[in-house]
Design a protein around this motif. Structure first.
Motif, PDB file in Angstrom:
ATOM      1  N   ILE A  49       6.996   4.978  46.168  1.00 58.56           N
ATOM      2  CA  ILE A  49       7.509   3.607  46.206  1.00 58.56           C
ATOM      3  C   ILE A  49       9.008   3.601  46.487  1.00 58.56           C
ATOM      4  O   ILE A  49       9.519   2.727  47.202  1.00 58.56           O
ATOM      5  CB  ILE A  49       7.186   2.873  44.882  1.00 58.56           C
ATOM      6  CG1 ILE A  49       5.672   2.760  44.696  1.00 58.56           C
ATOM      7  CG2 ILE A  49       7.828   1.491  44.860  1.00 58.56           C
ATOM      8  CD1 ILE A  49       4.938   2.109  45.849  1.00 58.56           C
ATOM      9  N   ALA A  50       9.731   4.577  45.955  1.00 56.29           N
ATOM     10  CA  ALA A  50      11.167   4.662  46.251  1.00 56.29           C
ATOM     11  C   ALA A  50      11.390   4.858  47.746  1.00 56.29           C
ATOM     12  O   ALA A  50      12.338   4.308  48.323  1.00 56.29           O
ATOM     13  CB  ALA A  50      11.793   5.816  45.464  1.00 56.29           C
TER      14      ALA A  50
ATOM     15  N   GLN B 219      10.453   1.300  49.505  1.00 56.46           N
ATOM     16  CA  GLN B 219      10.784   0.086  48.761  1.00 56.46           C
ATOM     17  C   GLN B 219      11.243  -1.063  49.652  1.00 56.46           C
ATOM     18  O   GLN B 219      11.180  -2.231  49.247  1.00 56.46           O
ATOM     19  CB  GLN B 219      11.846   0.386  47.705  1.00 56.46           C
ATOM     20  CG  GLN B 219      13.153   0.945  48.266  1.00 56.46           C
ATOM     21  CD  GLN B 219      14.116   1.293  47.144  1.00 56.46           C
ATOM     22  OE1 GLN B 219      14.478   0.443  46.343  1.00 56.46           O
ATOM     23  NE2 GLN B 219      14.510   2.553  47.073  1.00 56.46           N
TER      24      GLN B 219
ATOM     25  N   TRP C  20       9.707   1.200  37.159  1.00 54.07           N
ATOM     26  CA  TRP C  20      10.060   0.084  38.022  1.00 54.07           C
ATOM     27  C   TRP C  20       9.741  -1.254  37.355  1.00 54.07           C
ATOM     28  O   TRP C  20       8.763  -1.387  36.635  1.00 54.07           O
ATOM     29  CB  TRP C  20       9.282   0.155  39.340  1.00 54.07           C
ATOM     30  CG  TRP C  20       9.729   1.267  40.245  1.00 54.07           C
ATOM     31  CD1 TRP C  20       9.426   2.590  40.130  1.00 54.07           C
ATOM     32  CD2 TRP C  20      10.557   1.150  41.398  1.00 54.07           C
ATOM     33  NE1 TRP C  20      10.003   3.310  41.137  1.00 54.07           N
ATOM     34  CE2 TRP C  20      10.706   2.448  41.943  1.00 54.07           C
ATOM     35  CE3 TRP C  20      11.185   0.085  42.042  1.00 54.07           C
ATOM     36  CZ2 TRP C  20      11.456   2.701  43.085  1.00 54.07           C
ATOM     37  CZ3 TRP C  20      11.936   0.321  43.184  1.00 54.07           C
ATOM     38  CH2 TRP C  20      12.065   1.618  43.698  1.00 54.07           C
TER      39      TRP C  20
ATOM     40  N   PHE D 299       9.915  -5.119  39.196  1.00 59.25           N
ATOM     41  CA  PHE D 299      10.258  -5.766  40.466  1.00 59.25           C
ATOM     42  C   PHE D 299      10.628  -7.234  40.329  1.00 59.25           C
ATOM     43  O   PHE D 299      11.123  -7.836  41.281  1.00 59.25           O
ATOM     44  CB  PHE D 299       9.053  -5.671  41.423  1.00 59.25           C
ATOM     45  CG  PHE D 299       8.686  -4.264  41.809  1.00 59.25           C
ATOM     46  CD1 PHE D 299       9.357  -3.609  42.820  1.00 59.25           C
ATOM     47  CD2 PHE D 299       7.668  -3.600  41.148  1.00 59.25           C
ATOM     48  CE1 PHE D 299       9.015  -2.319  43.175  1.00 59.25           C
ATOM     49  CE2 PHE D 299       7.312  -2.313  41.497  1.00 59.25           C
ATOM     50  CZ  PHE D 299       7.998  -1.664  42.514  1.00 59.25           C
TER      51      PHE D 299
END
Length: 520
Positions: free
Chosen positions: A16-17, A20, A46, A48
Motif C-alpha cells: 500500500i505504501a 498509495q 494506516w 486513511f
C-alpha cells in the motif's frame, strides 16, 4: 500490470505504501481468513480517514445498526474499528447486512483499501483505481494452482474508474518461491466458457413430462457442451495432418547419412554427451569410461562436408512441431475421455427412476410427480416424504432434517449435536446407496441440524453463532437454502394438504429476523 516486491515477500503495508497515490484499491486474497488477517495487519499501520469522514462512517454504521442491533456481534468488532480507518474486508462469511454496509461505505469512497475474495469481482460493479493480488495461486478444492487467464482478468478488470482514472493499475505481490505466478496473463488467452449439462433425476423427469422423444434426442445431442467438445475435436483432427505433413517436408532435407558418425548433427550430439560424461559427478559412474572411449572412436570418423546448418535448423523446427503434435494428441485423448454420452446418462438415470418406482415407461408415478417440483437432491427429499419420515417427525425435527439436505460440511466445521436422534435419515440414506442411488443424488449431513432446530424454536442469531464455529454468512446460507427447499416441497405436495401446511408453517417460522433480510 506491475509487480510489487520488497525482498522475498512484501507485507501488505509495503504494498500500500508503494501504491498509495493510486487508491482506492481492491486487494484480492484467496481465503476468508487471509482477508481478515491482512486488513488487521494494515490497520495497525494506516488510517486513511479524516475527522469528517470518520463522522460519516459512524453515522452510516449507526443507521445500519438501528434495524439490526447485533450487526457486528462479538466476532466483528475489529471490523467496526477498521471501517473507521477506511479499511474493510468482504467475503461470503459475512452476514448479508454487514456485506451491504461494507459495499455502501466503499461506494461512498469511505473505504480506501478493501480486502476481498474473488466473489467480490463476480456480478458486482465496484471499480477501483487499483487492484492488488496477494497471490496468483489459489486452492481449487484439490490443489493449489495458478489463476486462469479469465479468473485473473475478471478481478484485474475492476481497476480503473470511468471518469476518474485515465488508466487502471493492477499490482501483483510476488513471492519468489513461486516464480510462475508472474503470470504472463494475456487477454487473447482467456479460456472459453465451457458448457456443462447435468443429467439429474429432475432433468429426466422434466424431459419425460414435457418433451417428445425427438425433442429429448435433440436436447441431449445438440447442447453447448457436446457442440464445444465436438468442434474442438474436429479442429484438432484437421490440424494434426497439416503439422505432420509439415514435419515430413522439413525432414526431406536430411541425407541418408543422418545419424551416422560422419553426420555433423550426430557428431554435435556425441560431443555434448562426452562433455556431460567428463563432468566430475559422472566420470566414475559404471560404464562411463567405456562410453567415453566409444564416443572418441566414433569422432575419429571423417566428417561429411555438407551444409549441416540447414539440417540443424530443420531439426529444431521439427522438434517444435513434434512437441505441438504431442500436446494435440494429449488434448484429443482428454476430450475423448471427458466426452460424455448424455444419451447414455439419460437412460441410466431413467432406468434408476424406473427401478425405484418414480416412472413406468414415460408415465410419471406419484413419486415422480412429487420429484418433478424438487430441484435439489430430489430422490433423497422424495424418499424422506414417501417413507413417512417427514410426516412422522415433529416440526422441529423436520426443520433439523431438511437443513442437512445437500449440505457438505467443511473439514474443520463444528456444531453442537441436536437433542434428538437422526438415525432414521442415516438409515434411509444408507438404504438408497445400497440400492444403486449414486452418492451425489443423496447428499445429506447432520451437521447443521441443531442450528435449524434452535432457529425454529426462536433462538437468536447470536445464539446460533455460539453453537458453532461457522461464520454468519454460512449460517445464513443454511437457513435460506432450507427455506427455498420448503417452497419446493410445498409446491410438490399438490393435494397433500397436511404436507403443504407443514412446509408452509416451517417456512414461516424460519423466515424471520436476520435470515429474512433477503427473503420474499
Amino acid at each position: 500490470m506491475q509487480s510489487v516486491a520488497s525482498g522475498p515477500s512484501p507485507t501488505c503495508g509495503e504494498v500500500i505504501a508503494a501504491i498509495q497515490d493510486h487508491l482506492p484499491a481492491l486487494y484480492f486474497a484467496f481465503s476468508r481468513g487471509r482477508t481478515e488477517l491482512l486488513a488487521e495487519e494494515l490497520g495497525r499501520e494506516w488510517d486513511f480517514l479524516d475527522a469528517g469522514e470518520k463522522r460519516t462512517v459512524t453515522r452510516m454504521i449507526r443507521e445500519a445498526e438501528e434495524g439490526n442491533p447485533g450487526l457486528f456481534g462479538p466476532r466483528r468488532q475489529k471490523l467496526r474499528r477498521l471501517l473507521h480507518q477506511g479499511i474493510g474486508y468482504h467475503h461470503a462469511g459475512l452476514s448479508p447486512l454487514l456485506k451491504d454496509l461494507v459495499e455502501r461505505l466503499y461506494e461512498s469512497r469511505l473505504i480506501y483499501v478493501l480486502f476481498c475474495t474473488e466473489t467480490f469481482a463476480v456480478g458486482v460493479n465496484f471499480p477501483a483505481a487499483s487492484t492488488v493480488f496477494d497471490s496468483c495461486r489459489k486452492w481449487d478444492g484439490r490443489e493449489f494452482r495458478p489463476l486462469l487467464n479469465r479468473e485473473f482478468f475478471q478481478m484485474a478488470g475492476r481497476a480503473g474508474r470511468r471518469g476518474f482514472d485515465p488508466v487502471g493499475r493492477v499490482y501483483v505481490r510476488i513471492d519468489e518461491r513461486f516464480p510462475e505466478q508472474t503470470g504472463f496473463y494475456r487477454e487473447d488467452g482467456v479460456e472459453p466458457v465451457r458448457g456443462r449439462l447435468s443429467i439429474s433425476p429432475n432433468t429426466v423427469l422434466s424431459l419425460l413430462c414435457w418433451k417428445t422423444d425427438e425433442e429429448i434426442r435433440r436436447f441431449l445431442e445438440q447442447n453447448l457442451a457436446v457442440y464445444q467438445n465436438s468442434r474442438e475435436s474436429r479442429e484438432i483432427k484437421k490440424e494434426l495432418p497439416r503439422l505432420e505433413e509439415k514435419a515430413a517436408d522439413l525432414a526431406s532435407c536430411f541425407c541418408p547419412e543422418r545419424g551416422q558418425p560422419c553426420c555433423q548433427l550426430f557428431r554435435l550430439k556425441l560431443r555434448k554427451e562426452l562433455n556431460q560424461l567428463n563432468k566430475r559427478r559422472r566420470r566414475n559412474r559404471a560404464g562411463s569410461r567405456d562410453r567415453r572411449e566409444e564416443i572418441r572412436a566414433l569422432l575419429q570418423t571423417e566428417r561429411k562436408k555438407c551444409r549441416y546448418k540447414a539440417c540443424q535448423e530443420a531439426e529444431k523446427k521439427i522438434r517444435r512441431l513434434e512437441e505441438r503434435i504431442h500436446l494435440l494428441h494429449r488434448r484429443l485423448q482428454q476430450l475423448e475421455q471427458n466426452s460424455r454420452d448424455y444419451g447414455h446418462e439419460f437412460k441410466s438415470v431413467w432406468g434408476l427412476l424406473e427401478r425405484m418406482g418414480y416412472v413406468q415407461g414415460r408415465e410419471l408415478l406419484p413419486r415422480g410427480k412429487f420429484a418433478l417440483f424438487v430441484h435439489v437432491q430430489e430422490i433423497l427429499v422424495t424418499e424422506l416424504v414417501f417413507s413417512g419420515i417427514i410426516l412422522e417427525s415433529t416440526p422441529v425435527e423436520v426443520a433439523a432434517i431438511l437443513a442437512g439436505v445437500d449440505y457438505q460440511p467443511g473439514r474443520d466445521e463444528q456444531v453442537v449435536s441436536p437433542p434428538f436422534s437422526l438415525v432414521r435419515v442415516e438409515e434411509l440414506r444408507r438404504f438408497l446407496l445400497e440400492n444403486g442411488v449414486p452418492e451425489n443424488f443423496c447428499v445429506w449431513s447432520p451437521v447443521p441440524a441443531a442450528l435449524a432446530a434452535a432457529w425454529y424454536e426462536g433462538a437468536s442469531f447470536e445464539q446460533l453463532l455460539g453453537m458453532c464455529n461457522l461464520q454468519e454468512g454460512d449460517v445464513f446460507s443454511v437457513m435460506r437454502r432450507e427455506i427455498d427447499l420448503l417452497r419446493q416441497i410445498e409446491r410438490a405436495a399438490g393435494e397433500d394438504r397436511t404436507l403443504a401446511a407443514l412446509a408452509r408453517e416451517l417456512r414461516r417460522r424460519l423466515d424471520r429476523d436476520e435470515v429474512a433480510v433477503l427473503g420474499v
